[in-house]
Design a protein around this motif. Structure first.
Motif, PDB file in Angstrom:
ATOM      1  N   GLN A  28      -2.852  -2.026   6.755  1.00 20.70           N
ATOM      2  CA  GLN A  28      -2.109  -2.044   5.494  1.00 20.70           C
ATOM      3  C   GLN A  28      -1.080  -3.169   5.503  1.00 20.70           C
ATOM      4  N   ASN A  29      -0.434  -3.385   6.641  1.00 18.98           N
ATOM      5  CA  ASN A  29       0.532  -4.474   6.744  1.00 18.98           C
ATOM      6  C   ASN A  29      -0.159  -5.827   6.658  1.00 18.98           C
ATOM      7  N   ILE A  30      -1.292  -5.971   7.316  1.00 25.05           N
ATOM      8  CA  ILE A  30      -2.023  -7.236   7.270  1.00 25.05           C
ATOM      9  C   ILE A  30      -2.414  -7.567   5.833  1.00 25.05           C
ATOM     10  N   GLY A  31      -2.985  -6.608   5.126  1.00 27.02           N
ATOM     11  CA  GLY A  31      -3.355  -6.831   3.731  1.00 27.02           C
ATOM     12  C   GLY A  31      -2.156  -7.181   2.875  1.00 27.02           C
ATOM     13  N   THR A  62      -5.034  -3.411   0.051  1.00 26.09           N
ATOM     14  CA  THR A  62      -3.630  -3.826  -0.040  1.00 26.09           C
ATOM     15  C   THR A  62      -3.487  -5.317  -0.324  1.00 26.09           C
ATOM     16  N   SER A  63      -4.479  -6.118   0.056  1.00 29.85           N
ATOM     17  CA  SER A  63      -4.364  -7.564  -0.178  1.00 29.85           C
ATOM     18  C   SER A  63      -4.701  -7.933  -1.618  1.00 29.85           C
ATOM     19  N   ARG A  64      -5.423  -7.075  -2.300  1.00 30.54           N
ATOM     20  CA  ARG A  64      -5.899  -7.346  -3.664  1.00 30.54           C
ATOM     21  C   ARG A  64      -6.609  -8.695  -3.730  1.00 30.54           C
ATOM     22  N   SER A  65      -7.456  -8.922  -2.737  1.00 31.16           N
ATOM     23  CA  SER A  65      -8.317 -10.103  -2.592  1.00 31.16           C
ATOM     24  C   SER A  65      -7.570 -11.391  -2.250  1.00 31.16           C
ATOM     25  N   THR A  66      -6.278 -11.323  -1.978  1.00 36.87           N
ATOM     26  CA  THR A  66      -5.551 -12.542  -1.605  1.00 36.87           C
ATOM     27  C   THR A  66      -5.944 -13.023  -0.214  1.00 36.87           C
ATOM     28  N   HIS A  67      -6.581 -12.154   0.597  1.00 39.59           N
ATOM     29  CA  HIS A  67      -7.064 -12.597   1.905  1.00 39.59           C
ATOM     30  C   HIS A  67      -8.161 -13.648   1.754  1.00 39.59           C
TER      31      HIS A  67
END
Length: 169
Positions: A28-31, A62-67
């Motif tokens: 969750q933190n990574i995202g 959690t990243s909402r595709s920003t990864h």
């Protein structure tokens, strides 16, 4: 009235900021770090550690595709990350409460310098070997009885402060 995502037109900017994640393992933190990094226009993320859980399926929520938008590199060994940072002449800023740390509002930035913001693991904070190479060590002043906060919350505060200072230069 609240604006919709389609109504919001923030000025898009990229900053020469690399986020260095020292042994951060909670998905969750990574995202969330990808998401906040993208929101503040950082260049890339470096993860330090073995078996960092970068499974896109699990961090996507959690990243909402920003990864998919921020490049990242993984260094399994801290020494390799240190060599990379030093070789590339980063202004190295560690976010940690330490004997020699200063409040985050006193951070010094140069908009022409590549910055590396080191954030520490959820359990142990920033490793001493990384603190030793930092040009600056900064902490967030807190006023309650707790002496730490979630790594994503702390990173958000630090990136806000850094990008604000760069924008004023």
């Amino acid at each position: 009235m609240q604006l919709t995502h389609q109504d919001i037109h923030f000025e898009k900017k990229k900053f020469s900021i690399t986020l260095v994640c020292d042994h951060i393992f909670f998905q969750q933190n990574i995202g969330s770090l990808f998401r906040i990094g993208e929101a503040f226009g950082i260049e890339k993320i470096i993860f330090i550690g073995k078996d960092i859980p970068l499974n896109p399926r699990k961090i996507n929520k959690t990243s909402r595709s920003t990864h998919l938008q921020i490049p990242y590199t993984v260094f399994e060994e801290t020494a390799d990350a240190i060599a990379y940072l030093l070789h590339n002449n980063y202004e190295i800023i560690a976010l940690e409460i330490a004997e020699e740390s200063n409040p985050i509002n006193l951070i010094k930035v140069d908009k022409h310098q590549n910055l590396a913001l080191i954030i520490g693991s959820e359990i142990n904070g920033v490793d001493n070997s990384l603190l030793a190479i930092a040009n600056q060590i900064n902490h967030i002043k807190m006023y309650g009885s707790n002496s730490s906060m979630n790594v994503v919350q702390a990173t958000s505060i630090a990136l806000y402060e850094i990008t604000n200072k760069i924008n004023k230069l």
